[in-house]
Design an enzyme around this catalytic site. Structure first.
Site, PDB file in Angstrom:
ATOM      1  N   GLU A  93       0.818  -1.207   0.000  1.00 25.48           N
ATOM      2  CA  GLU A  93       0.000   0.000   0.000  1.00 25.48           C
ATOM      3  C   GLU A  93       0.850   1.255   0.000  1.00 25.48           C
ATOM      4  O   GLU A  93       1.898   1.314   0.637  1.00 25.48           O
ATOM      5  CB  GLU A  93      -0.926   0.011   1.212  1.00 25.48           C
ATOM      6  CG  GLU A  93      -2.160  -0.818   0.931  1.00 25.48           C
ATOM      7  CD  GLU A  93      -2.974  -1.050   2.177  1.00 25.48           C
ATOM      8  OE1 GLU A  93      -4.086  -0.533   2.246  1.00 25.48           O
ATOM      9  OE2 GLU A  93      -2.488  -1.753   3.071  1.00 25.48           O
ATOM     10  N   CYS A 117       2.636  -3.970  17.251  1.00 18.79           N
ATOM     11  CA  CYS A 117       2.125  -2.774  17.936  1.00 18.79           C
ATOM     12  C   CYS A 117       0.599  -2.888  18.032  1.00 18.79           C
ATOM     13  O   CYS A 117      -0.078  -3.123  17.023  1.00 18.79           O
ATOM     14  CB  CYS A 117       2.530  -1.515  17.177  1.00 18.79           C
ATOM     15  SG  CYS A 117       4.314  -1.389  16.935  1.00 18.79           S
ATOM     16  N   CYS A 120      -1.858  -0.576  15.819  1.00 17.92           N
ATOM     17  CA  CYS A 120      -1.652  -0.479  14.373  1.00 17.92           C
ATOM     18  C   CYS A 120      -2.296  -1.664  13.666  1.00 17.92           C
ATOM     19  O   CYS A 120      -2.038  -2.820  13.995  1.00 17.92           O
ATOM     20  CB  CYS A 120      -0.158  -0.436  14.066  1.00 17.92           C
ATOM     21  SG  CYS A 120       0.189  -0.326  12.300  1.00 17.92           S
ATOM     22  N   CYS A 344      -2.290   6.978   9.140  1.00 15.73           N
ATOM     23  CA  CYS A 344      -1.279   6.202   9.869  1.00 15.73           C
ATOM     24  C   CYS A 344      -1.915   5.031  10.586  1.00 15.73           C
ATOM     25  O   CYS A 344      -2.915   5.184  11.283  1.00 15.73           O
ATOM     26  CB  CYS A 344      -0.626   7.037  10.956  1.00 15.73           C
ATOM     27  SG  CYS A 344       0.378   8.349  10.362  1.00 15.73           S
TER      28      CYS A 344
HETATM   29  N1  SAH Z   1       7.205   0.607  11.565  1.00 14.70           N
HETATM   30  C1  SAH Z   1       7.507   1.991  11.455  1.00 14.70           C
HETATM   31  C2  SAH Z   1       6.780   2.699  10.318  1.00 14.70           C
HETATM   32  C3  SAH Z   1       5.283   2.470  10.171  1.00 14.70           C
HETATM   33  S1  SAH Z   1       4.177   3.236  11.267  1.00 14.70           S
HETATM   34  C4  SAH Z   1       7.247   2.693  12.766  1.00 14.70           C
HETATM   35  O1  SAH Z   1       6.754   2.062  13.686  1.00 14.70           O
HETATM   36  O2  SAH Z   1       7.599   3.857  12.894  1.00 14.70           O
HETATM   37  C5  SAH Z   1       4.154   4.918  10.985  1.00 14.70           C
HETATM   38  C6  SAH Z   1       3.537   5.726  12.124  1.00 14.70           C
HETATM   39  O3  SAH Z   1       2.133   5.462  12.299  1.00 14.70           O
HETATM   40  C7  SAH Z   1       4.173   5.413  13.472  1.00 14.70           C
HETATM   41  O4  SAH Z   1       4.621   6.602  14.040  1.00 14.70           O
HETATM   42  C8  SAH Z   1       3.030   4.838  14.311  1.00 14.70           C
HETATM   43  O5  SAH Z   1       3.152   5.191  15.659  1.00 14.70           O
HETATM   44  C9  SAH Z   1       1.820   5.466  13.674  1.00 14.70           C
HETATM   45  N2  SAH Z   1       0.605   4.696  13.884  1.00 14.70           N
HETATM   46  C10 SAH Z   1       0.447   3.361  13.844  1.00 14.70           C
HETATM   47  N3  SAH Z   1      -0.833   3.019  14.072  1.00 14.70           N
HETATM   48  C11 SAH Z   1      -1.512   4.181  14.230  1.00 14.70           C
HETATM   49  C12 SAH Z   1      -2.897   4.503  14.440  1.00 14.70           C
HETATM   50  N4  SAH Z   1      -3.818   3.553  14.516  1.00 14.70           N
HETATM   51  N5  SAH Z   1      -3.227   5.814  14.541  1.00 14.70           N
HETATM   52  C13 SAH Z   1      -2.303   6.780  14.427  1.00 14.70           C
HETATM   53  N6  SAH Z   1      -1.005   6.530  14.209  1.00 14.70           N
HETATM   54  C14 SAH Z   1      -0.608   5.257  14.115  1.00 14.70           C
END
Ligand code: SAH
Length: 366
Positions: A93, A117, A120, A344
């Site tokens: 994506e 996480c 996410c 995100c």
């Molecule tokens: N694996 C890497 C890059 C992908 S995530 C990392 O962890 O940085 C990119 C960003 O999206 C990260 O800062 C994460 O904290 C944020 N993120 C993930 N899930 C989210 C959600 N449900 N709402 C808002 N931000 C989120």
């Protein structure tokens, strides 16, 4: 064609060597590089300045493009999300975010993600596989061709963020290869200074990146100010806890160029990590490690199976003010493309039927 060479992942010198192994002169390699990377052509048929016979040979042993666009979603705010498939059928994506002065393309470094996480959605896919340099570069070609037409120079600058699916620092070699290809002035000409790589905290790779010349900017996803809470939200913290992570950030900080800053991302989860006490702990953590970073607060983007809600605006403001009062430059990130699951943490290969689905429309150059 599974063994075919993916030409979009090769730098100009690598393409020159490749054509030389076919008995062709070096300039054919440079021509091919310009066709793929500057004109963003996605099939050998279109590269009509190469002899027909050479095009036929190339099609037998190499590929100009491997990703297929399955669906394209357009948000009410102009953000576009592309759901693509690799040659082996895995989801990739990419999100294109137009802004007034520049465009940002958020690309994926892996199909799925091995990290767990809890906030996410991508985590729910697990790791399918890491993407090749060519698959990373292609995502940018597809987004730009769709936005402006094949090969058309974007009217604004293009910034890249490795914040799509996957953990970029678990695919660092391919990522750096892709960045080298994209930096070439005779190709896309997107230099590392326009690229930000976000990590959940793969400490040894942060240290490697600090030693890399022509490296991209770095962002660290924190999500919690204490090991206890971070262990729960981001299990990678059990492997590399906050002290190790921030010590690595301190090493990285020493390599920052004038005006460059390290960024932290902090997703705001209602009632979980957004209290005043959390803000104080967060400020103390950074100040204790003497790190001068920029803090991005990201309101949580909700998605059905995730057990969280976004913090309220008042809570986010209070959190921000508290950090600011302790000397931490804090910004609140506006969510983009939430309605099409492009924000995100929402990338999980969702096939939504919300709006504007145009299957396989990209590349048609309309
Ligand atoms: N694996 C890497 C890059 C992908 S995530 C990392 O962890 O940085 C990119 C960003 O999206 C990260 O800062 C994460 O904290 C944020 N993120 C993930 N899930 C989210 C959600 N449900 N709402 C808002 N931000 C989120």
């Amino acid at each position: 064609m599974d063994n075919a060479v993916q030409l979009t992942g090769l730098s100009q010198p690598e393409l020159v060597s490749f054509v030389e192994t076919l008995g062709e002169p070096a300039y054919r390699g440079r021509q091919l590089f310009a066709a793929l990377q500057h004109r963003r052509l996605r099939s050998f048929d279109e590269i009509t300045d190469l002899p027909k016979e050479l095009r036929a040979r190339l099609s037998q042993m190499a590929q100009a493009a491997t990703l297929k666009v399955e669906s394209r979603y357009v948000s009410s705010d102009g953000t576009r999300r592309y759901l693509m498939k690799t040659h082996d059928g895995l989801p990739v994506e990419t999100v294109f975010i137009p802004e007034e002065r520049r465009d940002t393309i958020c690309f994926s470094s892996q199909s799925g993600c091995p990290l767990q996480c809890t906030f996410c959605l991508t985590a729910q896919l697990g790791l399918l596989r890491s993407l090749t340099a060519g698959e990373i570069v292609e995502q940018i070609h597809i987004a730009l061709n769709d936005a402006y037409g094949t090969g058309v120079k974007p009217p604004r600058g293009t910034n890249l963020v490795a914040m799509g699916a996957g953990e970029p620092l678990l695919n660092l070699d391919q990522l750096l290869n892709a960045l080298r290809v994209m930096a070439d002035p005779q190709g896309l000409h997107i230099v590392p200074n326009r690229v930000t790589v976000s990590t959940a905290g793969v400490v040894p790779r942060i240290l490697d990146l600090a030693k890399t010349s022509d490296r991209p900017h770095l962002a660290i996803s924190l999500a919690a100010p204490t090991d206890e809470l971070r262990d729960e939200l981001m299990p990678i913290n059990k492997r590399w806890p906050l002290d190790d992570l921030l010590s690595a950030c301190k090493v990285f900080e020493k390599t920052l160029k004038p005006g460059e800053r390290l960024t932290f991302e902090y997703v705001m989860l209602d009632g979980v990590n957004d209290s005043e006490e959390h803000a104080r702990q967060l400020a103390n953590l950074l100040n204790r490690h003497n790190i001068k970073a920029k803090m991005n607060l990201i309101p949580h983007n909700p998605a059905d199976p995730l057990p969280y809600q976004p913090s309220s605006e008042t809570t986010v403001d209070r959190f921000k003010n508290l950090l600011e009062s302790k000397g931490i430059h804090t910004y609140v990130r506006r969510p983009r493309g939430r309605d099409i699951f492009a924000a995100c943490g929402q990338l999980a290969a969702r096939q939504t039927t919300l709006i504007n689905i145009e299957s396989n429309s990209v590349g048609a150059n309309t």
